[in-house]
Design a protein around this motif. Structure first.
Motif, mmCIF file in Angstrom:
data_model
loop_
_atom_site.group_PDB
_atom_site.id
_atom_site.type_symbol
_atom_site.label_atom_id
_atom_site.label_comp_id
_atom_site.label_asym_id
_atom_site.label_seq_id
_atom_site.Cartn_x
_atom_site.Cartn_y
_atom_site.Cartn_z
ATOM 1 N N ILE A 155 127.744 -57.072 76.365
ATOM 2 C CA ILE A 155 126.700 -57.040 77.396
ATOM 3 C C ILE A 155 125.319 -56.845 76.773
ATOM 4 O O ILE A 155 124.334 -57.445 77.206
ATOM 5 C CB ILE A 155 126.998 -55.973 78.475
ATOM 6 N N VAL A 156 125.245 -56.015 75.740
ATOM 7 C CA VAL A 156 123.933 -55.760 75.125
ATOM 8 C C VAL A 156 123.439 -57.026 74.425
ATOM 9 O O VAL A 156 122.282 -57.429 74.571
ATOM 10 C CB VAL A 156 124.014 -54.557 74.154
ATOM 11 N N ARG A 157 124.341 -57.697 73.711
ATOM 12 C CA ARG A 157 123.920 -58.931 73.035
ATOM 13 C C ARG A 157 123.537 -59.996 74.076
ATOM 14 O O ARG A 157 122.571 -60.728 73.900
ATOM 15 C CB ARG A 157 125.017 -59.452 72.101
ATOM 16 N N TYR A 158 124.287 -60.031 75.180
ATOM 17 C CA TYR A 158 123.959 -60.995 76.231
ATOM 18 C C TYR A 158 122.522 -60.749 76.730
ATOM 19 O O TYR A 158 121.741 -61.694 76.910
ATOM 20 C CB TYR A 158 124.949 -60.892 77.394
ATOM 21 N N ALA A 159 122.190 -59.472 76.939
ATOM 22 C CA ALA A 159 120.854 -59.150 77.469
ATOM 23 C C ALA A 159 119.767 -59.599 76.501
ATOM 24 O O ALA A 159 118.752 -60.179 76.913
ATOM 25 C CB ALA A 159 120.749 -57.643 77.731
ATOM 26 N N PHE A 160 119.973 -59.357 75.200
ATOM 27 C CA PHE A 160 118.951 -59.769 74.225
ATOM 28 C C PHE A 160 118.876 -61.294 74.111
ATOM 29 O O PHE A 160 117.788 -61.869 74.036
ATOM 30 C CB PHE A 160 119.229 -59.136 72.859
ATOM 31 N N PHE A 187 126.768 -46.690 74.318
ATOM 32 C CA PHE A 187 125.954 -47.783 74.879
ATOM 33 C C PHE A 187 124.557 -47.764 74.242
ATOM 34 O O PHE A 187 124.034 -48.804 73.834
ATOM 35 C CB PHE A 187 125.870 -47.608 76.398
ATOM 36 N N ALA A 188 123.984 -46.556 74.129
ATOM 37 C CA ALA A 188 122.642 -46.437 73.538
ATOM 38 C C ALA A 188 122.668 -46.821 72.057
ATOM 39 O O ALA A 188 121.771 -47.521 71.571
ATOM 40 C CB ALA A 188 122.125 -45.007 73.720
ATOM 41 N N ASP A 189 123.709 -46.387 71.339
ATOM 42 C CA ASP A 189 123.803 -46.710 69.898
ATOM 43 C C ASP A 189 123.904 -48.214 69.688
ATOM 44 O O ASP A 189 123.251 -48.780 68.813
ATOM 45 C CB ASP A 189 125.059 -46.068 69.281
ATOM 46 N N VAL A 190 124.751 -48.855 70.513
ATOM 47 C CA VAL A 190 124.933 -50.306 70.373
ATOM 48 C C VAL A 190 123.608 -51.005 70.701
ATOM 49 O O VAL A 190 123.223 -51.973 70.043
ATOM 50 C CB VAL A 190 126.084 -50.802 71.288
ATOM 51 N N PHE A 191 122.893 -50.507 71.705
ATOM 52 C CA PHE A 191 121.593 -51.096 72.067
ATOM 53 C C PHE A 191 120.636 -51.029 70.876
ATOM 54 O O PHE A 191 119.970 -52.009 70.540
ATOM 55 C CB PHE A 191 121.012 -50.360 73.275
ATOM 56 N N ARG A 192 120.591 -49.853 70.203
ATOM 57 C CA ARG A 192 119.683 -49.716 69.049
ATOM 58 C C ARG A 192 120.127 -50.640 67.914
ATOM 59 O O ARG A 192 119.309 -51.317 67.292
ATOM 60 C CB ARG A 192 119.675 -48.270 68.542
ATOM 61 N N ARG A 193 121.438 -50.668 67.671
ATOM 62 C CA ARG A 193 121.949 -51.460 66.536
ATOM 63 C C ARG A 193 121.713 -52.954 66.760
ATOM 64 O O ARG A 193 121.170 -53.648 65.897
ATOM 65 C CB ARG A 193 123.449 -51.161 66.359
ATOM 66 N N ILE A 194 122.098 -53.458 67.947
ATOM 67 C CA ILE A 194 121.949 -54.896 68.196
ATOM 68 C C ILE A 194 120.477 -55.246 68.389
ATOM 69 O O ILE A 194 120.004 -56.292 67.947
ATOM 70 C CB ILE A 194 122.826 -55.328 69.387
#
Ligand code: NAD
Length: 484
Positions: A155-160, A187-194
């Motif tokens: 989902i995070v990659r989709y958003a970016f 969720f926050a960690d994955v957001f920062r990483r991606i």
């Protein structure tokens, strides 16, 4: 515009569904959308025939084969164990991203926020929506919140990727990681990483409570918002409501192999069959579909004609205002007005969004060293003095395991604790094996955990559930108790 027609599955749904679908399809055809529809029957009739999922087997085959689904709203009959068709389709078909644009159409649709134009990207498969709930004791009920690494990465990659494709400038992630450090923290960690892979996009992390407040007060400061399932469900309705256009919004549910497009409103049985429903929500869903299948030029043309219709004051009853509207029309007359305005519309390249498909990333499962270091044993024990429970458990615990603490609804009540803490009949008793000097956790085996449960059972205590405590590569995979 492509000559090759893309097969799509269409369900006309219930209530106002058939009217708004017909109006939408007429506009699509007039605009030159290259689609080849297959119609399926889902919803109320199917439910009433005894199929509790509301979707017959042959409809699944059509969906899987085609991969694109334009769905009108359906009526879920009350009671009778009928399952939500939307949730069934989303979860069975892996539609992990719920994409909901919310924008203002001022001055035609009143809204205090003239510049609002955001897209909420809501995780669609996980979180509290797994539907795993239990009543564990007389007092206490639980619902499991499940968040996965692959689900979050998708989902995070989709958003970016969505932001990059659509030329949007900022992605805001909303979580509650100050409280749920492990799940929302992931969720926050994955957001920062991606996010680090998308340096050209501005990024911000917000706690969901203040984030929702800001979104309601300053919606024009948001661009793309990505968040977990429950928060996304709530804030996308807030966003639609303040845009002033709940009845006009469409949404997309995107998966690796199938995508479903719809209006966000329901089947409106109160106005069904009267020919007065606004087809705009369904039309917006259809425009998202056209963008998804690469017909962005057709989508842009329809969007321009639709906006021009609204601008010309041609409004259905739900948005008609004597001050701003010129003509009150029914569903089909509104569609005719959009169709009339299609001719003569020119679309320039910069006006339509890119159709670059968003790939669902492959998941590369890490291989951490997973070590069992303890167990939380949950007991149903009538509220009493935690000291008594603690002493009884300590006497029963086989070495080398030790009782670390007891909590009641997460708050430590033994050893120590406050007499003021309200206790229910639901006790979480944490057992670990720790090095007495360094306090490092030491590995246990499953037989030791079983022996512990046997010992607790033997002294007459009721075990209702156990949760193993693991370390992953030496990192604690469980939260501490409040006060531990
Ligand atoms: P609803 O969205 O159908 O209706 C709410 C109000 O908005 C009604 O007054 C209705 O007349 C009006 N409205 C909705 N769409 C409109 C339109 N296009 N034009 C003009 N007015 C419109 O919500 P509800 O009444 O809570 O639900 C009715 C049924 O729809 C229920 O069975 C519910 O389960 C179902 N539902 C389906 C979906 C879906 O299929 N995606 C979504 C929500 C609700």
């Amino acid at each position: 515009m492509s000559d090759k027609k893309t097969p799509v599955v269409i369900a006309k749904g219930d209530g106002i569904g058939p009217e708004i679908t017909d109006a939408t399809l007429r506009i699509l055809e007039a605009a030159g959308a290259a689609i080849e529809p297959t119609f399926i029957e889902i919803g109320e009739k199917v439910y009433r025939s005894g199929n509790t999922s509301g979707i017959p087997a042959e409809a699944w085959d059509a969906l899987i084969e085609t991969g694109v689904f334009l769905k009108a709203p359906i009526t879920t009959p009350q009671g009778g164990g009928y399952k939500s068709l939307n949730v069934t389709i989303r979860k069975s078909m892996g539609l992990y991203a719920n994409v909901r644009p919310a924008f203002t159409l001022k001055p035609w649709i009143p809204s205090p926020f003239p510049d609002m134009d955001m897209v909420i990207i809501r995780e669609n498969e996980e979180d509290l929506y797994a539907g795993i709930e239990h009543r564990q004791t007389t007092d206490v009920f639980q619902c499991l919140k499940l968040i996965s690494i692959p689900g979050t990465e998708k989902i995070v990659r989709y958003a970016f990727d969505y932001a990059r494709n659509q030329g949007r400038k900022k992605v805001t992630c909303m979580v509650k990681d100050n409280i749920m450090k492990i799940t929302d923290g992931l969720f926050a960690d994955v957001f920062r990483r991606i996010g680090a892979e998308y340096p050209e996009i501005e990024q911000e992390l917000m706690i969901i409570d203040i984030g929702s407040a800001r979104l309601a007060r300053y919606p024009d400061r948001f661009d793309v918002v990505v968040t977990l399932n429950l928060y996304g469900d709530i804030i996308s309705d807030i966003a639609a409501e303040i845009s002033g256009s709940v009845g006009l919004c469409g949404s997309a549910n995107i998966g690796k192999e199938l995508a479903m497009f719809e209006a966000i409103h329901g089947s409106a049985p109160d106005i069904a069959g009267q020919g007065i429903a606004n087809p705009s929500g369904m039309l917006n869903g259809a425009m998202l579909m056209l963008e998804h299948i690469g017909q962005t030029d057709v989508a842009a043309k329809i969007r321009k004609a639709w906006l021009k219709t609204l601008e010309d004051g041609i409004h259905t009853a739900d948005i008609y205002r004597a001050e701003t509207s010129k003509q009150k029309v029914g569903t089909q007359a509104f569609a005719d007005a959009v169709i009339e305005r299609l001719s003569g519309i020119e679309i320039h390249a910069h006006e339509f969004r890119t159709s670059k498909p968003i790939e669902t990333p492959e998941y590369h499962r890490p291989k951490p060293n997973k070590e069992l270091v303890g167990v939380d044993v949950f007991l149903d024990w009538l509220p009493g003095n935690p000291e008594d429970l603690g002493k009884k458990l300590e006497a029963a615990t086989p070495a080398p395991i030790k009782l670390k603490m007891i909590t009641n609804r997460g708050v430590k009540v033994y050893p120590g604790g406050f007499s003021q803490t309200f206790c229910t009949d639901h006790w979480r008793c944490r057992f670990v094996h720790q090095d007495s000097n360094s306090q490092a956790y030491t590995a246990l085996n499953f037989d030791q955990i079983l022996a512990l449960q046997q010992a607790i059972h033997a002294v007459g205590l009721e075990v209702i559930k156990t949760e193993h405590l693991y370390q992953f590569d030496g990192e604690r995979g469980f939260s501490l108790g409040q006060g531990e």
